[in-house]
Enzyme design. Structure first.
Site, PDB file in Angstrom:
ATOM      1  N   CYS A   1      -9.971   0.890  18.815  1.00  0.00           N
ATOM      2  CA  CYS A   1      -9.718   0.230  17.533  1.00  0.00           C
ATOM      3  C   CYS A   1      -8.294  -0.304  17.490  1.00  0.00           C
ATOM      4  O   CYS A   1      -7.338   0.464  17.585  1.00  0.00           O
ATOM      5  CB  CYS A   1      -9.961   1.238  16.413  1.00  0.00           C
ATOM      6  SG  CYS A   1      -9.665   0.557  14.787  1.00  0.00           S
TER       7      CYS A   1
ATOM      8  N   CYS B   1     -16.721  -0.554   9.327  1.00  0.00           N
ATOM      9  CA  CYS B   1     -16.075   0.753   9.285  1.00  0.00           C
ATOM     10  C   CYS B   1     -15.239   0.730   8.020  1.00  0.00           C
ATOM     11  O   CYS B   1     -14.254  -0.009   7.935  1.00  0.00           O
ATOM     12  CB  CYS B   1     -15.192   0.920  10.530  1.00  0.00           C
ATOM     13  SG  CYS B   1     -14.166   2.413  10.478  1.00  0.00           S
TER      14      CYS B   1
ATOM     15  N   CYS C   1       0.873  -1.192   0.000  1.00  0.00           N
ATOM     16  CA  CYS C   1       0.000   0.000   0.000  1.00  0.00           C
ATOM     17  C   CYS C   1       0.909   1.241   0.000  1.00  0.00           C
ATOM     18  O   CYS C   1       1.685   1.452   0.949  1.00  0.00           O
ATOM     19  CB  CYS C   1      -0.899  -0.002   1.233  1.00  0.00           C
ATOM     20  SG  CYS C   1      -1.761  -1.584   1.443  1.00  0.00           S
TER      21      CYS C   1
ATOM     22  N   CYS D   1     -13.268  -2.404  17.928  1.00  0.00           N
ATOM     23  CA  CYS D   1     -13.055  -2.385  16.479  1.00  0.00           C
ATOM     24  C   CYS D   1     -11.674  -2.986  16.233  1.00  0.00           C
ATOM     25  O   CYS D   1     -10.762  -2.754  17.026  1.00  0.00           O
ATOM     26  CB  CYS D   1     -13.105  -0.945  15.970  1.00  0.00           C
ATOM     27  SG  CYS D   1     -12.701  -0.778  14.212  1.00  0.00           S
TER      28      CYS D   1
ATOM     29  N   ARG E   1     -16.291   9.901   9.915  1.00  0.00           N
ATOM     30  CA  ARG E   1     -15.143  10.279  10.750  1.00  0.00           C
ATOM     31  C   ARG E   1     -14.134  11.147  10.005  1.00  0.00           C
ATOM     32  O   ARG E   1     -13.650  10.773   8.935  1.00  0.00           O
ATOM     33  CB  ARG E   1     -14.439   9.036  11.296  1.00  0.00           C
ATOM     34  CG  ARG E   1     -13.265   9.405  12.219  1.00  0.00           C
ATOM     35  CD  ARG E   1     -12.601   8.213  12.888  1.00  0.00           C
ATOM     36  NE  ARG E   1     -13.597   7.352  13.476  1.00  0.00           N
ATOM     37  CZ  ARG E   1     -13.690   6.052  13.239  1.00  0.00           C
ATOM     38  NH1 ARG E   1     -12.823   5.452  12.460  1.00  0.00           N
ATOM     39  NH2 ARG E   1     -14.634   5.340  13.792  1.00  0.00           N
TER      40      ARG E   1
HETATM   41  C1  DTB Z   1      -8.719   4.462   9.260  1.00  0.00           C
HETATM   42  O1  DTB Z   1      -9.512   4.716   8.326  1.00  0.00           O
HETATM   43  N1  DTB Z   1      -7.692   5.224   9.606  1.00  0.00           N
HETATM   44  C2  DTB Z   1      -6.954   4.626  10.695  1.00  0.00           C
HETATM   45  C3  DTB Z   1      -7.770   3.349  11.004  1.00  0.00           C
HETATM   46  N2  DTB Z   1      -8.786   3.379  10.014  1.00  0.00           N
HETATM   47  C4  DTB Z   1      -7.098   2.060  11.104  1.00  0.00           C
HETATM   48  C5  DTB Z   1      -5.515   4.472  10.429  1.00  0.00           C
HETATM   49  C6  DTB Z   1      -4.820   5.780  10.137  1.00  0.00           C
HETATM   50  C7  DTB Z   1      -3.369   5.513  10.004  1.00  0.00           C
HETATM   51  C8  DTB Z   1      -2.583   6.762   9.788  1.00  0.00           C
HETATM   52  C9  DTB Z   1      -1.144   6.501   9.611  1.00  0.00           C
HETATM   53  C10 DTB Z   1      -0.467   5.848  10.778  1.00  0.00           C
HETATM   54  O2  DTB Z   1      -0.588   6.300  11.944  1.00  0.00           O
HETATM   55  O3  DTB Z   1       0.274   4.891  10.537  1.00  0.00           O
HETATM   56 FE1  SF4 Z   2      -1.309  -2.086   3.597  1.00  0.00          FE
HETATM   57 FE2  SF4 Z   2      -2.328  -2.450   6.083  1.00  0.00          FE
HETATM   58 FE3  SF4 Z   2      -0.026  -3.590   5.356  1.00  0.00          FE
HETATM   59 FE4  SF4 Z   2      -0.104  -0.964   5.666  1.00  0.00          FE
HETATM   60  S1  SF4 Z   2      -0.405  -2.478   7.269  1.00  0.00           S
HETATM   61  S2  SF4 Z   2       0.910  -2.098   3.993  1.00  0.00           S
HETATM   62  S3  SF4 Z   2      -2.185  -0.517   4.970  1.00  0.00           S
HETATM   63  S4  SF4 Z   2      -2.046  -4.012   4.493  1.00  0.00           S
END
Ligand code: DTB
Ligand code: SF4
Ligand code: SAM
Length: 336
Positions: free
Chosen positions: A100, A191, A60, A131, A263
Site C-alpha cells: 500500500c 479499503c 486532519c 493499494c 484490519r
Molecule cells: C489506514 O487506515 N491506516 C494506514 C493506511 N490506511 C494508509 C495509515 C496509518 C498511518 C499511521 C500514522 C503514520 O504512520 O503516519
Molecule cells: Fe490528511 Fe492525508 Fe494530508 Fe495527513 S496526509 S493531513 S491524513 S490528507
C-alpha cells in the site's frame, strides 16, 4: 438472514445493540461469522510505504504530515520508482501480500498520475496486490490507476459524520464519499475505515460503522486504526482508547462486514502481545506488517512472528493467493 449475506440496511440502533452486547456475546457472534465466511482463518498482511511524505495542505487533526501543525517531520519529494520497487521486493520477502503506497497529498494531481501508475504496475509485476492512498480523486484518474493494475483504493471516512468536523475542516465527509464513489465506479476494490481514540464518543464509533455499512457493495477492506498520537497535532494529547473498546469495534465490524477483511491497523506498536491477541480474537483478519507504517513505527518481523506463533494464525502463501487457492489448514471447528 444467513451469516454470509452482507446487509446494507443496518440501522444505527441495530449496530448500537450489537456493539453494546456483553463482550463475550459480541465476540461469539463475530467468531461464528468468521468461521462461516473465512473457514481457513487466513491472516491478510499488507505493508505500507510512504511514497510522498509531508507538506500536506489538509488539516486532519491526527496527522504528522499536515503543514498546519509543527510535528518536526521533514517533507520529502515523490520517491523514485526504483526505491519503491526495492521496498516492494523486501515487503514480499517479509511475507506481505498487499503493498500500500501512501502520499501526503490533499488530492492527486494529473501530472503525478503517470508516475504513480508506473509504481503500481511495477509493484503488481512483483506478484503483490496493490493499494494506494493519494487523497481525493478527480474524474478519469481512478480509471488510469485501475488500468495500471491497481487493486485497492484506500480512503478513510475516519469517524462519524457528526464528529468529523472536529477533526478535519479542509474537506468534507461528502468529499470523502465522492472519492470512494469514483474509485468504485472505476472498478477498484475499496479499503475504507477509521480511527478510534480521537476523543470521539462510542456513538461516533457506531456512527462510523453505520456509514461504512451503507456503502454498496461493502468495502472489501475495513481498516480500524487506533490513533497514533503525534506530538504537535491537535490530537497529540488525546486520552488513549481502551483495548476492549477497540475489540468491540472490531467485532462489530466482523459481524457487519462478513465478507470484508477487517484490519487491526495503526496502533499495534504501543500494544502488548496480549492486547493484540485480544483484537485478533475479536475477529480481525488483516494487519499491517513491517517496522514502519507511513511516518510512525509498527512492531516489525520479530514481534509479529512471536504474536502469530502465539495465536497460531497463518497467512496464505503468495502462490496460493495469486492462484486464488486456499491454503489447507485447520478450520476453527476442526481445531476445537
Ligand atoms: C489506514 O487506515 N491506516 C494506514 C493506511 N490506511 C494508509 C495509515 C496509518 C498511518 C499511521 C500514522 C503514520 O504512520 O503516519
Ligand atoms: Fe490528511 Fe492525508 Fe494530508 Fe495527513 S496526509 S493531513 S491524513 S490528507
Ligand atoms: N493523504 C491521503 C488521505 O488522507 O487520504 C492518504 C494518506 S493518510 C495518512 C491515510 C489515513 O491514515 C488517514 O485517512 C487516517 O485514517 C490514517 N492516519 C493518519 N494518521 C494517523 C494517525 N496518527 N493514527 C492513526 N491513523 C492515522
Amino acid at each position: 438472514m444467513p451469516f454470509d449475506m452482507p446487509r446494507h440496511d443496518w440501522s444505527r440502533d441495530e449496530i448500537r445493540a450489537l456493539y453494546e452486547l456483553p463482550l463475550d456475546a459480541l465476540v461469539g457472534q463475530a467468531l461464528e461469522i468468521k468461521r462461516v465466511n473465512w473457514p481457513d482463518g487466513k491472516l491478510q498482511k499488507s505493508q505500507l510505504l510512504s511514497i510522498k511524505t509531508g507538506g500536506c495542505a489538509e488539516d486532519c487533526g491526527y496527522c504528522s504530515q499536515s503543514v498546519h501543525f509543527d510535528t518536526g517531520l521533514t517533507a520529502e519529494k515523490l520517491m523514485p520508482l526504483d526505491e519503491v520497487v526495492a521496498a516492494a521486493k523486501r515487503a514480499k520477502q517479509g511475507g506481505a501480500d498487499r503493498f500500500c503506497m501512501g502520499a501526503g497529498w490533499r488530492s492527486l494531481k494529473d501530472r503525478d498520475v503517470p508516475k504513480v501508475a508506473a509504481m503500481i504496475s511495477a509493484v503488481k509485476a512483483e506478484g503483490l496486490e496493490t493499494c494506494v492512498t493519494l487523497g481525493m480523486l478527480e474524474e478519469g484518474q481512478a480509471e488510469a490507476l485501475k488500468d495500471a493494475g491497481l487493486d485497492y483504493y484506500n480512503h478513510n471516512l475516519d469517524t462519524s459524520p457528526e464528529y468529523y468536523g472536529k477533526v478535519v475542516t479542509t474537506r468534507t465527509y461528502d468529499d470523502r464519499l465522492d472519492t470512494l464513489g469514483k474509485a468504485r465506479k472505476a472498478g477498484m476494490k475499496l479499503c475504507t475505515g477509521g480511527i478510534l481514540g480521537m476523543g470521539e464518543g462510542r456513538e461516533d464509533r457506531i456512527g462510523l460503522i453505520h456509514e461504512l455499512s451503507k456503502l454498496t457493495p461493502h468495502p472489501e477492506s475495513v481498516p480500524i486504526n487506533m490513533l497514533v498520537p503525534i506530538e504537535g497535532t491537535p490530537l497529540g494529547k488525546s486520552a488513549p482508547i481502551s483495548v476492549t473498546e477497540m475489540a468491540r469495534a472490531i467485532a462489530t465490524c466482523r459481524v457487519v462486514f462478513p465478507k470484508s477483511w477487517v484490519r487491526l491497523s495503526a496502533g499495534r506498536e504501543g500494544m502488548s502481545e496480549g492486547e493484540q491477541a485480544l483484537l485478533l480474537l475479536a475477529g480481525a483478519n488483516s494487519i499491517f506488517v513491517g517496522d514502519r507504517l507511513l511516518t510512525t513505527d509498527n512492531p516489525g518481523e520479530d514481534r509479529d512472528g512471536a504474536l502469530l506463533d502465539a495465536v497460531g494464525f497463518e497467512a496464505a502463501s503468495h502462490e496460493a493467493m495469486e492462484q486464488g487457492l486456499e491454503t489447507p489448514k485447520k478450520t476453527l471447528i476442526d481445531a476445537r
